[in-house]
Design a protein around this motif. Structure first.
Motif, PDB file in Angstrom:
ATOM      1  N   VAL A   1       6.140   7.019   6.174  1.00 27.53           N
ATOM      2  CA  VAL A   1       4.694   6.889   6.245  1.00 27.53           C
ATOM      3  C   VAL A   1       4.307   6.688   7.707  1.00 27.53           C
ATOM      4  O   VAL A   1       4.697   5.703   8.334  1.00 27.53           O
ATOM      5  CB  VAL A   1       4.208   5.685   5.409  1.00 27.53           C
ATOM      6  CG1 VAL A   1       2.686   5.581   5.456  1.00 27.53           C
ATOM      7  CG2 VAL A   1       4.706   5.786   3.977  1.00 27.53           C
TER       8      VAL A   1
ATOM      9  N   SER B   1       2.718   5.915  -7.318  1.00 28.23           N
ATOM     10  CA  SER B   1       1.652   6.578  -8.073  1.00 28.23           C
ATOM     11  C   SER B   1       1.966   8.045  -8.371  1.00 28.23           C
ATOM     12  O   SER B   1       1.402   8.635  -9.289  1.00 28.23           O
ATOM     13  CB  SER B   1       0.319   6.472  -7.322  1.00 28.23           C
ATOM     14  OG  SER B   1       0.336   7.273  -6.146  1.00 28.23           O
ATOM     15  N   GLN B   2       2.881   8.614  -7.585  1.00 29.73           N
ATOM     16  CA  GLN B   2       3.259  10.016  -7.793  1.00 29.73           C
ATOM     17  C   GLN B   2       4.268  10.180  -8.929  1.00 29.73           C
ATOM     18  O   GLN B   2       4.508  11.290  -9.391  1.00 29.73           O
ATOM     19  CB  GLN B   2       3.863  10.581  -6.494  1.00 29.73           C
ATOM     20  CG  GLN B   2       3.000  10.374  -5.253  1.00 29.73           C
ATOM     21  CD  GLN B   2       1.611  10.950  -5.394  1.00 29.73           C
ATOM     22  OE1 GLN B   2       1.451  12.098  -5.811  1.00 29.73           O
ATOM     23  NE2 GLN B   2       0.593  10.162  -5.057  1.00 29.73           N
TER      24      GLN B   2
ATOM     25  N   TYR C   1      -3.515  -2.908  -6.217  1.00 25.89           N
ATOM     26  CA  TYR C   1      -3.301  -1.533  -5.783  1.00 25.89           C
ATOM     27  C   TYR C   1      -2.915  -0.625  -6.951  1.00 25.89           C
ATOM     28  O   TYR C   1      -3.310   0.550  -6.989  1.00 25.89           O
ATOM     29  CB  TYR C   1      -2.239  -1.476  -4.694  1.00 25.89           C
ATOM     30  CG  TYR C   1      -2.641  -2.124  -3.388  1.00 25.89           C
ATOM     31  CD1 TYR C   1      -3.935  -2.580  -3.169  1.00 25.89           C
ATOM     32  CD2 TYR C   1      -1.724  -2.295  -2.350  1.00 25.89           C
ATOM     33  CE1 TYR C   1      -4.301  -3.178  -1.982  1.00 25.89           C
ATOM     34  CE2 TYR C   1      -2.085  -2.891  -1.146  1.00 25.89           C
ATOM     35  CZ  TYR C   1      -3.378  -3.333  -0.969  1.00 25.89           C
ATOM     36  OH  TYR C   1      -3.746  -3.924   0.208  1.00 25.89           O
TER      37      TYR C   1
ATOM     38  N   GLN D   1      -3.947  -0.960   8.251  1.00 24.19           N
ATOM     39  CA  GLN D   1      -5.004  -1.550   7.430  1.00 24.19           C
ATOM     40  C   GLN D   1      -5.995  -2.274   8.337  1.00 24.19           C
ATOM     41  O   GLN D   1      -5.636  -2.699   9.436  1.00 24.19           O
ATOM     42  CB  GLN D   1      -4.409  -2.537   6.412  1.00 24.19           C
ATOM     43  CG  GLN D   1      -3.688  -1.888   5.256  1.00 24.19           C
ATOM     44  CD  GLN D   1      -3.503  -2.859   4.087  1.00 24.19           C
ATOM     45  OE1 GLN D   1      -3.542  -4.065   4.235  1.00 24.19           O
ATOM     46  NE2 GLN D   1      -3.311  -2.313   2.902  1.00 24.19           N
TER      47      GLN D   1
ATOM     48  N   GLN E   1       0.838  -1.197   0.000  1.00 28.28           N
ATOM     49  CA  GLN E   1       0.000   0.000   0.000  1.00 28.28           C
ATOM     50  C   GLN E   1       0.875   1.250   0.000  1.00 28.28           C
ATOM     51  O   GLN E   1       0.651   2.200  -0.770  1.00 28.28           O
ATOM     52  CB  GLN E   1      -0.903  -0.008   1.238  1.00 28.28           C
ATOM     53  CG  GLN E   1      -1.727   1.248   1.438  1.00 28.28           C
ATOM     54  CD  GLN E   1      -2.607   1.149   2.685  1.00 28.28           C
ATOM     55  OE1 GLN E   1      -3.747   0.728   2.627  1.00 28.28           O
ATOM     56  NE2 GLN E   1      -2.064   1.522   3.834  1.00 28.28           N
ATOM     57  N   ALA E   2       1.892   1.275   0.871  1.00 29.65           N
ATOM     58  CA  ALA E   2       2.797   2.426   0.956  1.00 29.65           C
ATOM     59  C   ALA E   2       3.625   2.563  -0.318  1.00 29.65           C
ATOM     60  O   ALA E   2       3.835   3.673  -0.825  1.00 29.65           O
ATOM     61  CB  ALA E   2       3.719   2.265   2.168  1.00 29.65           C
TER      62      ALA E   2
ATOM     63  N   LYS F   1      -4.736   2.846  -8.076  1.00 32.21           N
ATOM     64  CA  LYS F   1      -4.027   4.121  -8.027  1.00 32.21           C
ATOM     65  C   LYS F   1      -3.536   4.602  -9.391  1.00 32.21           C
ATOM     66  O   LYS F   1      -3.499   5.808  -9.653  1.00 32.21           O
ATOM     67  CB  LYS F   1      -2.826   4.005  -7.070  1.00 32.21           C
ATOM     68  CG  LYS F   1      -3.186   3.953  -5.601  1.00 32.21           C
ATOM     69  CD  LYS F   1      -3.642   5.323  -5.109  1.00 32.21           C
ATOM     70  CE  LYS F   1      -3.921   5.309  -3.615  1.00 32.21           C
ATOM     71  NZ  LYS F   1      -4.364   6.636  -3.131  1.00 32.21           N
ATOM     72  N   ARG F   2      -3.135   3.644 -10.244  1.00 32.03           N
ATOM     73  CA  ARG F   2      -2.594   4.010 -11.546  1.00 32.03           C
ATOM     74  C   ARG F   2      -3.116   3.045 -12.619  1.00 32.03           C
ATOM     75  O   ARG F   2      -2.380   2.199 -13.126  1.00 32.03           O
ATOM     76  CB  ARG F   2      -1.059   3.956 -11.506  1.00 32.03           C
ATOM     77  CG  ARG F   2      -0.382   5.106 -10.787  1.00 32.03           C
ATOM     78  CD  ARG F   2      -0.493   6.417 -11.562  1.00 32.03           C
ATOM     79  NE  ARG F   2       0.058   6.295 -12.908  1.00 32.03           N
ATOM     80  CZ  ARG F   2       1.361   6.416 -13.196  1.00 32.03           C
ATOM     81  NH1 ARG F   2       2.236   6.694 -12.237  1.00 32.03           N
ATOM     82  NH2 ARG F   2       1.781   6.289 -14.431  1.00 32.03           N
TER      83      ARG F   2
ATOM     84  N   GLU G   1       1.412   3.755  -3.310  1.00 29.70           N
ATOM     85  CA  GLU G   1       1.059   5.165  -3.099  1.00 29.70           C
ATOM     86  C   GLU G   1       2.236   6.050  -3.518  1.00 29.70           C
ATOM     87  O   GLU G   1       2.059   7.081  -4.179  1.00 29.70           O
ATOM     88  CB  GLU G   1       0.700   5.398  -1.636  1.00 29.70           C
ATOM     89  CG  GLU G   1       0.418   6.853  -1.282  1.00 29.70           C
ATOM     90  CD  GLU G   1      -0.783   7.432  -2.003  1.00 29.70           C
ATOM     91  OE1 GLU G   1      -0.751   8.643  -2.334  1.00 29.70           O
ATOM     92  OE2 GLU G   1      -1.757   6.687  -2.249  1.00 29.70           O
ATOM     93  N   HIS G   2       3.446   5.638  -3.152  1.00 28.24           N
ATOM     94  CA  HIS G   2       4.647   6.384  -3.514  1.00 28.24           C
ATOM     95  C   HIS G   2       4.888   6.321  -5.027  1.00 28.24           C
ATOM     96  O   HIS G   2       5.190   7.349  -5.656  1.00 28.24           O
ATOM     97  CB  HIS G   2       5.849   5.814  -2.761  1.00 28.24           C
ATOM     98  CG  HIS G   2       7.106   6.614  -2.915  1.00 28.24           C
ATOM     99  ND1 HIS G   2       7.208   7.932  -2.528  1.00 28.24           N
ATOM    100  CD2 HIS G   2       8.321   6.280  -3.416  1.00 28.24           C
ATOM    101  CE1 HIS G   2       8.424   8.380  -2.771  1.00 28.24           C
ATOM    102  NE2 HIS G   2       9.126   7.400  -3.321  1.00 28.24           N
TER     103      HIS G   2
END
Length: 414
Positions: free
Chosen positions: A396, A166-167, A194, A403, A159-160, A198-199, A163-164
């Protein structure tokens, strides 16, 4: 003239108190059931040293009061079946605490066996301290009162990581490769899930699973990665499987970024060398080059004693919490110690960490770091004498890394 009897009483009381204190001071023996032979031996040996080093610190500073901790090695050869054999040896030898990390397959086997043993042997219960088996099932569908996870599970880390990722809009094509067992399959599944969330624009150009600990030459897998045009590789590989994958990729000139769970561990830094700079990242529960310098004294003392790197920070969290629980419970009885650990918060090297009572999954911050040239304030420590180390890209917070759990825990009657 003899002294009155009353003057002898304090000395007798003191002597009796000394005897009583000595009688109450137990040595808590913890069986470390991990690989000390075969392809993952170097990692197992580093982890054993980490446990024993933290045990020495705790004993010297009396973290568990008058009780002492002793960590003893049991070689499971990274095999679930051999883990069960070693568990039986440990129990027969009087061990009531066991620790294990390398392999969720072994972890799942141990949970099942310990559940059955404890049910059949009330009063002789055994606790499982998990410092690295991270299949989410261990704290969800297969959760157990007797199991405590001091690493963050693979879903929390993915998840972390996603998320990273995705930027980073330059990521277009992702190749997933991992070991063919519970953890590797979990990494593959959640990476795809995921990333889709996110992407959705990212293309999954490969998804391979290989036998764990058996591949000696990763060139065929690397050829597929290179041919796919992947700009990014996600892998949960660890130990020799990660070192060999990275070395083969370097030799083949693969120009892709690697997002990993375990590039920080034994062997991978040497395999990367300068070629991994800026390209290899990991997600984990700590970075030795953290923002506050926490753990600097431990890292330096460990290096001086073993000429090795202290990276397995989970041992610090576990020894800190176990010691505090023993001290507060005023006993080494596993049931009472376990009840104390539930919901407990302690300060570890990554900040305040809490053992969630609902599933016995430690709630803690996560770090994402990139392999970088050492020597400045952001990369104070290198690894394995390479001149390179880990630079934090993101921390994070625990409340973000958390979760939900599907655990339905069965607790002892007491």
């Amino acid at each position: 003239m003899k002294k009155p009897f009353r003057y002898l009483v304090p000395a007798k009381v003191a002597a009796l108190a000394l005897v009583a204190t000595s009688a109450m001071a137990d040595t808590v023996k913890i069986a470390v059931i991990d690989p000390l032979s075969g392809p993952f031996a170097a990692l197992g040996e580093n982890q054993l040293k980490s446990w024993q080093f933290m045990g020495e610190v705790a004993n010297k500073e009396k973290w568990a009061g008058e009780h002492t901790l002793e960590f003893v090695a049991f070689d499971n050869k990274a095999s679930p079946q051999e883990s069960l054999n070693q568990l039986k040896r440990a129990i027969d030898g009087g061990f009531r605490y066991i620790a294990q990390a390398n392999g969720s397959g072994a972890g799942l086997a141990l949970i099942d066996a310990i559940n059955k043993y404890n049910e059949r042997n009330p009063g002789k219960e055994v606790i499982y301290i998990n410092h690295g088996a991270v299949d989410p099932e261990l704290t969800n569908g297969k959760c157990s009162f007797w199991h405590f996870s001091f690493d963050s599970n693979s879903d929390m880390k993915m998840q972390a990581l996603v998320e990273h990722m995705s930027q980073n809009k330059s990521i277009k094509k992702v190749y997933i490769i991992g070991q063919d067992y519970a953890f590797g399959r979990s990494v593959s599944r959640t990476a795809k899930e995921y990333l889709k969330g996110k992407r959705p624009d990212v293309e999954i150009v490969g998804d391979d699973l290989h036998p764990i600990g058996q591949v000696k030459d990763f060139a065929p897998y690397v050829s597929k990665i290179k041919a796919s045009g992947a700009d990014t590789v996600i892998t949960g590989n660890w130990g020799a499987d990660l070192s060999l994958l990275i070395k083969a990729s370097k030799d083949a000139g693969v120009d892709a970024n690697f997002y990993t769970y375990y590039a920080v561990l034994k062997g991978a830094p040497t395999a990367m060398g300068s070629a991994g700079a800026g390209k290899v990242k990991y997600v984990g529960v700590w970075n030795v080059n953290n923002e506050s310098g926490a753990g600097k004294d431990i890292v330096e003392a460990f290096k001086a004693k073993f000429n090795d790197d202290y990276t397995w920070m989970q041992t610090h969290s576990a020894v800190t919490m176990l010691s505090k629980a023993i001290r507060e419970a005023k006993t080494t009885d596993p049931v009472k110690v376990a009840l104390k650990m539930e919901g407990m918060t302690v300060k570890s090297l990554n900040g305040d960490v809490t053992m969630r009572a609902a599933d016995h999954q430690l709630q803690q911050p996560l770090y994402i770091a990139v392999w970088s040239k050492a020597g400045d304030k952001d990369v104070r420590f290198d690894q394995e004498g390479t001149g390179f180390g880990w630079k934090t890209e993101k921390k994070v917070p625990a409340e973000v890394a958390t979760q939900p759990t599907a655990c339905k825990m069965k607790r002892p009657a007491s």
